[in-house]
Design an enzyme around this catalytic site. Structure first.
Site, PDB file in Angstrom:
ATOM      1  N   ASN A 134       0.686  -1.223   0.028  1.00 19.87           N
ATOM      2  CA  ASN A 134       0.073   0.052   0.103  1.00 19.87           C
ATOM      3  C   ASN A 134       0.778   1.101  -0.187  1.00 19.87           C
ATOM      4  OD1 ASN A 134       0.505  -1.160   2.719  1.00 19.87           O
ATOM      5  ND2 ASN A 134      -0.432   0.643   3.610  1.00 19.87           N
ATOM      6  N   SER A 177     -11.089  -5.089  -0.309  1.00 21.07           N
ATOM      7  CA  SER A 177     -11.983  -3.924   0.225  1.00 21.07           C
ATOM      8  C   SER A 177     -12.884  -3.181  -0.664  1.00 21.07           C
ATOM      9  CB  SER A 177     -10.921  -2.857   0.969  1.00 21.07           C
ATOM     10  OG  SER A 177     -11.722  -1.880   1.156  1.00 21.07           O
ATOM     11  N   HIS A 180     -13.958  -0.086  -0.858  1.00 11.92           N
ATOM     12  CA  HIS A 180     -13.752   1.344  -1.115  1.00 11.92           C
ATOM     13  C   HIS A 180     -12.540   1.731  -1.911  1.00 11.92           C
ATOM     14  CE1 HIS A 180     -10.827   3.065   2.105  1.00 11.92           C
ATOM     15  NE2 HIS A 180     -11.373   1.491   2.506  1.00 11.92           N
ATOM     16  N   THR A 222     -26.473  -8.956  10.303  1.00 13.30           N
ATOM     17  CA  THR A 222     -27.272  -8.757   9.169  1.00 13.30           C
ATOM     18  C   THR A 222     -26.469  -8.237   7.983  1.00 13.30           C
ATOM     19  OG1 THR A 222     -29.347  -8.240  10.484  1.00 13.30           O
ATOM     20  CG2 THR A 222     -29.508  -7.615   8.151  1.00 13.30           C
ATOM     21  N   CYS A 263      -3.728   5.163   7.013  1.00 11.27           N
ATOM     22  CA  CYS A 263      -4.170   4.559   8.124  1.00 11.27           C
ATOM     23  C   CYS A 263      -3.054   4.704   9.116  1.00 11.27           C
ATOM     24  CB  CYS A 263      -4.275   3.029   7.909  1.00 11.27           C
ATOM     25  SG  CYS A 263      -5.341   2.757   6.735  1.00 11.27           S
TER      26      CYS A 263
END
Lengths: 382, 403
Positions: free
Chosen positions: A149, A198, A200, A236, A322
């Site tokens: 990344n 992921s 996004h 859910t 991050c």
């Protein structure tokens, strides 16, 4: 505005948002409900699962939906470790993983697991023979990211998978959050057991993600409850987000086929331009992913350059988004070059489909101007 | 270097005599259909074999599709090259590196139709074999039982290389045996019965009995999903969904409990037979396996079969459940079938159905009830869907836009 921070997150495609809106307002039933509304939601869920499985060339039953990369990596690593813990407590990973892999592994050390971190060379790649040497009787899991990344280096996933095929007791996890839609990877060819994706990062929505779990691989859940996702991930299902994700992945993978060369040209242009610039060191390998260029201006704090670029309407990042709040050095660049001035002054440019060469030219010119100006000031300060 | 064509060998068709052409034509049509979106490929056929000329198309997806077509015994990819020993060596290595199965042992068999070729068969064998051994690791020669027997055919116009034999699906070409109606419940057995019937060349349509509100929409969806799986074989599957609630309610009311199952099965047969007649099919197919449940004992079948003299095909009749499950897993229908929704067979099942029903008794009970008008009604209100491969939504095409 020039948005060159696509490894932090991407802008959702308009079609993706449209799908999300439609599903969340018209098909809001709980897929576990027995009535018709539930059935419709369940249909959407299984159609999304099938589309994603087809895109990844795996089976529907091997796709599990999560809340994103961090959950996927945690579920893969802790879930596999807990399920296999009675066979051994040794895990191998690399020195340049995303914190959600590194810290998930780290958290297991408190339960008696041992972690080996493989070093990388100046191209940001591990050596498969190092991995071979690190494998032990009690190794249960190897976790290697596909595309880094921070610098975009690509790990030899297929070779690792071929090596691990000879060790049937060792599971193979790949963090493919950065590679999906940008660098191809055949899960089957690489004998991958667990793979994190992921939403996004592929122009889907935040809070959506995929964990691929190869048929026959056992993973203990992190969440307990309603036994959704074949008991591996209770809660859910985020049907609207999942449908949006299946569309985002389809469009991204299609764009990869159509516009890969353009993305590569932009990267090569940035790479060469930065390489020739005085005072700039390029950290990304030339053969890396086509959307990430990482460079340092030793002596210049990353944040200063970032804000200077921002004032020109250009958005980039320092280390990975991050970790950037922690004000620490870039772990990957440090592991590659062991040079603190270099790893303290890191800027990452990350592009995606839809970015234009013209934008790259503007960015390069802006960097040139800012670096020249700031260096003058810095020298005065000295 | 690329593969030039794929050789297709016929299975049982090759034992046919004067009617062979019909079978071959059916298979040709099916192959053409399955390859229609792959650009450039051309199909040619002779009495013994068919050839798919690739004209630049990748051979792997073509083989993948051919593998599922009934009537094909086996397949072999082939390379066509110029008559030059160096090129032949390179091509042989290419062939070896591109087989679908891993090859550990090999041998070379050269046929020299053109005797003017400057090397004899022995020289060719040795030259190519040596080249392969030099350029690979762990590869051995085995002339008795090799993984790959690489055939080199030297002809006047070119040299052909082939050898890998890929198993085909076997069976008879689609539609060569006519049409039959499959009773598709949503359980594990009936899709397998449908698949095996299709393998023998039957054009299969499905009949499903739907009893809302006693069975949920999910069980209906399950049947559509199963049909979507079976449709992968021939491109689509017609599904007749019979509204069965009224008939079931009448049975519950009028027939003694321990005979209700027998009568239900008899009425399903009658309705199915009526639909079969409308569709001009010649048989009914069930997933029955002898003795598996109360309705599948010999006495039950004797009592149920009385309502029709249409042939009832029971491809699974002698199979054990484990054998059936094994096929269902290979077909990828097992997981769909195994979802726990109520279907028409489970809701009304009496606690202790007769395992040895008698024809006289069931006829006696049914003689007091007029089912005929309800059968007519059920047949006329039957909904007909055409399910495409992998289709998930039966009507709501609007939903497709979401993906």
């Amino acid at each position: 505005m020039i948005y060159f921070d696509n490894s932090a997150t991407t802008k959702p495609y308009p079609e993706v948002i449209e799908s999300f809106m439609k599903v969340t307002s018209d098909y809001f039933g709980n897929p576990s409900s027995l009535h018709g509304l539930g059935v419709q939601s369940e249909k959407l869920l299984s159609a999304a699962r099938k589309q994603i499985a087809d895109l990844l060339k795996v089976k529907s039953s091997e796709i599990y939906f999560t809340s994103g990369g961090t959950e996927g990596n945690n579920l893969a690593i802790k879930g596999a470790a807990h399920a296999q813990g009675n066979r051994g407590k040794h895990i191998i990973t690399t020195a340049i993983e995303h914190p959600s892999v590194e810290d998930a592994c780290q958290s297991l050390t408190r339960m008696g697991y041992e972690i080996t971190y493989l070093p990388v060379n100046e191209f940001g790649q591990i050596d498969v023979t190092d991995l071979k040497d690190a494998l032990r009787e009690d190794t249960i899991l190897v976790s290697v990211m596909h595309v880094n990344n921070e610098v975009g280096s690509i790990q030899p996933i297929v070779e690792v998978g071929k090596l691990l095929k000879q060790y049937p007791n060792v599971l193979f996890h790949v963090d493919n959050v950065q590679g999906t839609g940008k660098v191809s990877l055949s899960l089957r060819e690489a004998n991958v057991d667990l793979c994190t994706i992921s939403g996004h990062k592929v122009h889907g929505l935040k809070g959506t993600g995929i964990l691929y779990v190869r048929e026959g691989v056992r993973v203990d859940p992190l969440f307990h409850g309603g036994n959704q996702e074949t008991k591996i991930r209770s809660g859910t299902e985020n049907v609207a987000g999942i449908v949006a994700l299946s569309k985002a992945l389809r469009i991204s993978m299609n764009n990869q086929l159509l516009y890969h060369d353009k993305l590569q040209q932009i990267k090569t242009y940035l790479y060469k331009g930065l390489k020739e610039m005085d005072g700039v060191l390029v950290n990304s390998p030339e053969e890396g992913a086509p959307h990430i260029v990482n460079f340092s201006v030793p002596g210049l704090k990353s944040e200063v350059l970032l804000h200077a670029l921002e004032s020109e309407g250009i958005y980039v990042s320092t280390t990975s988004a991050c970790s950037s709040k922690k004000r620490t050095i870039s772990k990957t660049v440090d592991a590659m070059f062991r040079h603190s001035a270099r790893s303290e002054s890191v800027i990452r440019i990350s592009t995606t489909y839809g970015n234009e060469m013209e934008e790259a030219k503007q960015v390069l010119a802006a960097i040139q101007k800012i670096v020249a100006n700031l260096e003058k000031i810095m020298r005065v300060a000295k | 270097m690329k593969f030039d064509h794929i050789i297709i060998r016929y299975g049982e068709i090759s034992t046919k005599k004067r009617n062979r052409k019909g079978f071959v034509d059916k298979m040709k049509a099916h192959i053409r259909w399955s390859l229609k979106d792959i650009e450039g490929v051309v199909l040619t056929a002779n009495r013994e074999r068919m050839y798919v000329l690739l004209n630049g198309a990748d051979h792997v997806p073509v083989i993948d599709r051919l593998k599922g077509i009934f009537g094909i015994q086996s397949l072999s990819p082939a390379i066509k090259i110029e008559r030059d020993l160096e090129v032949m060596k390179t091509a042989a290595l290419y062939y070896l590196n591109h087989t679908l199965e891993e090859v550990n042992t090999f041998k070379i068999t050269t046929k020299r139709a053109d005797k003017d070729f400057p090397y004899n068969t022995d020289e060719i064998n040795r030259a190519i074999g040596g080249h392969l051994l030099r350029n690979t690791e762990d590869l051995k020669v085995d002339v008795k039982n090799p993984d790959l027997n690489l055939l080199v055919e030297v002809r006047r116009e070119a040299v052909y290389l082939t050898g890998e034999i890929i198993q085909g699906a076997g069976g008879l070409p689609f539609g060569s045996s006519g049409k039959a109606m499959l009773m598709l419940s949503g359980g594990i057995d009936s899709p397998v019965a449908g698949f095996l019937s299709m393998k023998r060349g039957l054009d299969v349509e499905a009949i499903h009995f739907y009893s809302p509100p006693f069975t949920s929409e999910r069980s209906r969806q399950k049947v559509i999903d199963l049909a979507g799986k079976l449709a992968e074989i021939n491109g689509s599957m017609k599904v007749h969904i019979v509204p069965f609630t009224e008939i079931q309610l009448l049975i519950q009311k009028q027939i003694p409990e321990n005979y209700s199952m027998t009568t239900t099965r008899r009425l399903m047969m009658r309705v199915a037979d009526r639909i079969r007649e409308k569709e001009e099919a010649m048989a009914l197919i069930t997933g029955e396996s002898l003795g598996q449940v109360a309705s599948q004992t010999m006495s039950s079948m004797f009592a149920i079969n009385e309502v029709t003299n249409t042939p009832i095909l029971r491809p699974l009749i002698t199979m054990d459940k484990t054998e059936i499950i094994k096929i269902a897993r290979e077909l990828d229908t097992f997981e769909i079938s195994n979802l726990p929704y109520e279907d028409c067979c489970t809701v009304f099942t009496p606690a202790s159905p007769k395992t040895k029903p008698k024809r006289e008794k069931v006829n006696y009970y049914e003689s007091f009830v007029d089912f005929e008008s309800l059968i007519e009604k059920a047949v006329s209100e039957t909904e007909i869907l055409t399910v495409k491969p992998g289709q998930t939504f039966d009507k709501e095409e609007a939903m497709e836009d979401l993906f």
